[in-house]
Design an enzyme around this catalytic site. Structure first.
Site, PDB file in Angstrom:
ATOM      1  N   ARG A  79       0.854  -1.194   0.000  1.00  0.00           N
ATOM      2  CA  ARG A  79       0.000   0.000   0.000  1.00  0.00           C
ATOM      3  C   ARG A  79       0.889   1.244   0.000  1.00  0.00           C
ATOM      4  NH1 ARG A  79      -2.529  -2.012   4.526  1.00  0.00           N
ATOM      5  NH2 ARG A  79      -1.724  -0.243   5.678  1.00  0.00           N
ATOM      6  N   TYR A 219      -1.101  -3.623  -7.392  1.00  0.00           N
ATOM      7  CA  TYR A 219      -0.899  -4.508  -6.248  1.00  0.00           C
ATOM      8  C   TYR A 219      -1.956  -4.340  -5.170  1.00  0.00           C
ATOM      9  CZ  TYR A 219       1.574  -7.330  -2.845  1.00  0.00           C
ATOM     10  OH  TYR A 219       1.919  -8.326  -1.969  1.00  0.00           O
ATOM     11  N   LYS A 228      -9.797  -2.427   0.845  1.00  0.00           N
ATOM     12  CA  LYS A 228      -9.705  -1.305   1.784  1.00  0.00           C
ATOM     13  C   LYS A 228     -10.406  -0.049   1.253  1.00  0.00           C
ATOM     14  CE  LYS A 228      -6.833  -3.734   4.386  1.00  0.00           C
ATOM     15  NZ  LYS A 228      -7.308  -4.522   5.521  1.00  0.00           N
ATOM     16  N   HIS A 248     -12.377  -2.508  10.427  1.00  0.00           N
ATOM     17  CA  HIS A 248     -11.225  -3.353  10.102  1.00  0.00           C
ATOM     18  C   HIS A 248     -11.154  -4.456  11.167  1.00  0.00           C
ATOM     19  CE1 HIS A 248      -6.568  -3.479   9.440  1.00  0.00           C
ATOM     20  NE2 HIS A 248      -7.185  -4.396   8.720  1.00  0.00           N
ATOM     21  N   SER A 270      -1.994  -4.547  11.400  1.00  0.00           N
ATOM     22  CA  SER A 270      -1.300  -5.618  10.685  1.00  0.00           C
ATOM     23  C   SER A 270      -0.183  -6.174  11.561  1.00  0.00           C
ATOM     24  CB  SER A 270      -0.745  -5.095   9.366  1.00  0.00           C
ATOM     25  OG  SER A 270       0.126  -4.026   9.605  1.00  0.00           O
ATOM     26  N   ALA A 271       0.161  -7.432  11.319  1.00  0.00           N
ATOM     27  CA  ALA A 271       1.221  -8.151  12.043  1.00  0.00           C
ATOM     28  C   ALA A 271       0.861  -8.452  13.489  1.00  0.00           C
ATOM     29  CB  ALA A 271       2.548  -7.382  11.991  1.00  0.00           C
ATOM     30  N   CYS A 272      -0.432  -8.439  13.803  1.00  0.00           N
ATOM     31  CA  CYS A 272      -0.865  -8.779  15.154  1.00  0.00           C
ATOM     32  C   CYS A 272      -1.680 -10.072  15.199  1.00  0.00           C
ATOM     33  CB  CYS A 272      -1.656  -7.633  15.767  1.00  0.00           C
ATOM     34  SG  CYS A 272      -0.646  -6.196  16.166  1.00  0.00           S
ATOM     35  N   GLY A 273      -1.683 -10.823  14.094  1.00  0.00           N
ATOM     36  CA  GLY A 273      -2.255 -12.158  14.132  1.00  0.00           C
ATOM     37  C   GLY A 273      -3.753 -12.247  13.927  1.00  0.00           C
ATOM     38  N   THR A 275      -5.566 -12.874  11.114  1.00  0.00           N
ATOM     39  CA  THR A 275      -5.960 -14.060  10.340  1.00  0.00           C
ATOM     40  C   THR A 275      -5.769 -15.325  11.167  1.00  0.00           C
ATOM     41  OG1 THR A 275      -5.422 -12.957   8.254  1.00  0.00           O
ATOM     42  CG2 THR A 275      -5.530 -15.345   8.208  1.00  0.00           C
ATOM     43  N   ASP A 295     -10.772  -9.960   8.211  1.00  0.00           N
ATOM     44  CA  ASP A 295     -10.231  -8.616   7.952  1.00  0.00           C
ATOM     45  C   ASP A 295     -11.241  -7.482   8.079  1.00  0.00           C
ATOM     46  OD1 ASP A 295      -7.913  -7.066   7.268  1.00  0.00           O
ATOM     47  OD2 ASP A 295      -8.772  -6.752   5.282  1.00  0.00           O
ATOM     48  N   ARG A 387       1.642 -12.420  -0.565  1.00  0.00           N
ATOM     49  CA  ARG A 387       0.227 -12.663  -0.237  1.00  0.00           C
ATOM     50  C   ARG A 387      -0.291 -13.957  -0.838  1.00  0.00           C
ATOM     51  NH1 ARG A 387      -2.500  -8.762   3.152  1.00  0.00           N
ATOM     52  NH2 ARG A 387      -1.000  -7.037   3.319  1.00  0.00           N
TER      53      ARG A 387
END
Length: 606
Positions: A79, A219, A228, A248, A270-273, A275, A295, A387
């Site tokens: 992004r 992308y 988003k 979100h 993001s990067a906090c688990g 999924t 998400d 991804r």
């Protein structure tokens, strides 16, 4: 990729849609127009188009049936928040956290950018539904794009094609989304496998007219405009205007050993688990987690005053590195077939690989840049933002209600960030306003905490900082107004932190499946069957009976005490950063949040 798609005529009787498509075609001047029907045959044809262009590589059907690997231009991998604009009528409505341009000026600028931008290419008309087809929660979008990669991805990520046009009918409203990679094939320009305009990217939203224009990038969220751009930035404005929420957030179904089910939404940066949590396999005997979304959540009030949620997406667009058997076995099963992988490495056997997929890397790979790679290489094999794009319906933990048009009732909302210090494993808000305050100060530590230092905080309120389509202070106010609804039966709000470390820098909590123990306490709190201790920051589980079930868990009582500790001095040290964060909203910050911060300060000082 030019001239490959057959000429298709409009499969709609919607005069407004037809006129708009003709208008954009006149501006962008594509060689061909293809109206997408969303069929499997069309998808296969698009994939072959991409294979022929060098954009897709078909993976081994023995390893990964009907799946493809795409490698982007190295300059088009993420992004671009500095090139993302909210062009509201007034600058104050965009607020201090968004980039703003005057709408008329931006429209003139975009007209120049998009003029002739699709020459030599096919313009695909991509009708799609965000949310289950025909659901009262759902909204229709139509994306015009010159990227076959985008079309293939949108078929996985949304309910795309003729069915969406039929829901739209002859006069239904739709969100117009225009996208071009910004590389017209003119003056002898040779096409490339991943066309883009790396130096000239713009992702532009017009909130009042519900329009999205994206240029230069092929992308992810820059180009898959249902994600988003529509589902959060535009939808958050629609939600404010219409009385609902576009957030979100993951959505999961949690079932107790007694067979009772509750639905939990969770907002994490993001990067906090996120999924991993949405697809968790619980370690607590008798408990079950099922996936509704990983998400985005759209939530509307039902006649009973409860918030009901749908996941507006039909696929997962997940970060690949770090996803493996230990962290998320359900994800591995989900993308075992019928998936698109972007910027991953390729094995010699024609499969994909990334860091964290297996304990040991293969002896040889082709990396995401197309170069030979071995474990001795100095660069990662997969891009850190590589991804997987895969259908939700293939997820083994998917809940039967994931596609339910009426949505599911939300019992609890989780907020959380990545905090090595200060913030306990879980605490509960004392009321709705306090919960909104907790969401407004959501943060992650940007640096490793030093001795006596609580770390520099990066605030990401409700995980919406890059995604709120209007002034974030007004967004806080809107959340607060929901708590004033006379008929509302609102979810309980909790703040979780799986990332607390000890003084040696070791994680105190094992995470992953063990997070079910925290969810079980949340579930029992919603039932009125778990204890909590009142502290300066909210309600915290007791260590031991009535708190978090630690039976069979290899975490010492001392570690549990540290995980649930509320250190008033450490919290006081954070107050200046919180005040500075709130000061950024100037005179628009709701008085209720300023009062919450003052009250916290007093409680800590007592």
């Amino acid at each position: 990729m030019a001239h490959t798609a057959p000429k298709h005529h409009a499969t709609t009787k919607h005069p407004g849609l037809q006129a708009w498509v003709e208008e954009v075609a006149a501006l962008t001047q594509p060689d061909d127009i293809h109206w997408c029907d969303g069929s499997a045959e069309e998808y296969d044809q698009l994939a072959q188009t991409l294979v022929d262009a060098g954009a897709f590589e078909r993976l081994s059907d023995a390893k990964r049936p009907n799946s493809y690997l795409a490698l982007s231009d190295p300059a088009d991998v993420a992004r671009v928040e500095d090139r993302t604009f909210i062009c509201s009528e007034t600058e104050s409505d965009a607020g201090p956290t968004n980039n703003w341009r005057e709408p008329a000026q931006m429209r003139d600028f975009l007209a120049g950018l998009f003029e002739g931008s699709m020459r030599g290419r096919t313009m695909y008309v991509v009708p799609f539904s965000m949310g289950p087809l025909g659901s009262p929660f759902s909204h229709i979008g139509v994306q015009l794009t010159d990227s076959a990669y985008v079309v293939a991805s949108m078929r996985i990520m949304t309910r795309m094609g003729q069915a969406a046009l039929e829901v739209l009918g002859e006069d239904g409203p739709f969100v117009p989304c225009v996208h071009s990679v910004g590389m017209p094939l003119v003056d002898g320009v040779e096409d490339v496998p991943w066309p883009c305009n790396a130096e000239n990217k713009y992702i532009v939203h017009f909130p009042e007219t519900r329009e999205i224009w994206s240029f230069g990038s092929g992308y992810g969220g820059n180009a898959l405009l249902g994600k988003k751009c529509f589902a959060l930035r535009i939808a958050s404005v629609m939600a404010r205007d219409q009385g609902w929420l576009a957030e979100h957030m993951l959505i999961l179904k949690l079932t107790s050993p007694e067979g009772d089910a509750k639905y939990i939404a969770g907002a994490f940066p993001s990067a906090c688990g996120k999924t991993n949590l949405s697809m968790m396999i619980p370690t607590l005997p008798g408990w079950k987690v099922e996936t509704i979304g990983d998400d985005i959540a759209w939530m509307k009030f039902g006649p009973d005053g409860r918030l009901y949620a749908v996941n507006p997406e039909a696929g997962f667009f997940g970060v690949a590195p770090g996803t493996g058997e230990r962290t998320n076995p359900n994800a591995l099963e989900t993308f075992a077939r019928d998936s698109v992988f972007t910027n991953c490495a390729r094995t010699d056997a024609g499969d994909i690989w990334w860091e964290g997929l297996t304990d040991a890397p293969p002896h040889h790979l082709v990396d995401w840049r197309g170069n030979d790679w071995t474990p001795d290489s100095e660069t990662p094999a997969a891009h850190p933002n590589a991804r997987f794009t895969t259908p939700i319906a293939q997820c083994p933990s998917v809940a039967p209600e994931w596609d339910e048009p009426a949505g599911v009732p939300i019992d609890a909302i989780l907020f959380g960030g990545r905090r090595a210090t200060v913030v306990p494993l879980v605490h509960e808000a004392t009321d709705w306003d306090h919960g909104v305050f907790m969401g407004s100060i959501m943060s992650s530590e940007t640096t490793a905490a030093q001795a006596g230092d609580v770390g520099k905080l990066r605030f990401d309120p409700m995980a919406m900082l890059p995604f709120c389509g209007y002034n974030m202070a007004d967004y806080f106010t809107y959340w607060l107004t929901l708590g004033r609804r006379q008929d509302a039966r609102l979810p309980r709000i909790f703040y979780v932190n799986w990332f607390r470390k000890d003084d040696d820098g070791t994680f105190l909590w094992p995470g992953f499946g063990e997070n079910s123990r925290v969810l079980a306490w949340v579930f029992r709190r919603c039932e009125g069957r778990a204890d909590a201790i009142e502290t300066a920051i909210g309600l915290v589980p007791p260590v031991g009976e009535g708190g978090i079930d630690t039976a069979g868990l290899d975490v010492s009582p001392e570690a549990m005490a540290k995980l649930l500790e509320v250190d008033a001095e450490a919290w006081e040290q954070q107050l200046p950063q919180m005040r500075q964060h709130f000061a950024g909203f100037v005179d628009k910050l709701p008085a209720e949040l300023a009062a919450q911060l003052e009250a916290l300060e007093k409680r800590l000082g007592s």
